[in-house]
Design a protein around this motif. Structure first.
Motif: not given
Length: 122
Positions: A92-101, A31-32
């Motif tokens: 670095a600190v690595y971040y996972c992220a989810a986006s609708y747009s 969905n993302y």
């Protein structure tokens, strides 16, 4: 809502490889749009890589092109970041992220993991 948990970070030497994983729960990642960002001490969080909801669309920052590969496995509800030829500046600190747009800016992302530390020594 979706919950994201990163794993796979650690301490490595320059030239080594590392694979980060982002496990999701609460929703399906299909969905993302999915992205990886990183934040070094004293620096702004920056875009690293992204994969669209649609199969075959991936994006990378200039600093990691040719070295990092983002992959998603919808069947496993996960996304990974294969990091090769690591450099000290990748620390670095690595971040996972989810986006609708969208995929390029951190402001476009709706959900974030808590991050995993990657340290690359010279």
């Amino acid at each position: 809502q979706v919950q994201l948990v990163e794993s796979g970070g650690g301490l490595v030497q320059a030239g080594d490889s590392l694979r980060l994983s982002c496990a999701a729960s609460g929703d399906t990642l299909s969905n993302y749009h999915m992205g990886w960002f990183r934040q070094a001490p004293g620096k702004e969080r920056e875009f690293v890589a992204a994969a669209s909801r649609n199969v075959g669309f991936t994006y990378y920052s200039d600093s990691v092109k040719g070295r990092f590969i983002i992959s998603r496995d919808n069947a496993k509800n996960a996304v990974s970041l294969q990091m090769n030829s690591l450099k000290p500046e990748d620390t670095a600190v690595y971040y996972c992220a989810a986006s609708y747009s969208a995929v390029r800016r951190k402001e476009d992302y709706d959900y974030w993991g808590k991050g995993t530390q990657v340290t690359v020594s010279s």
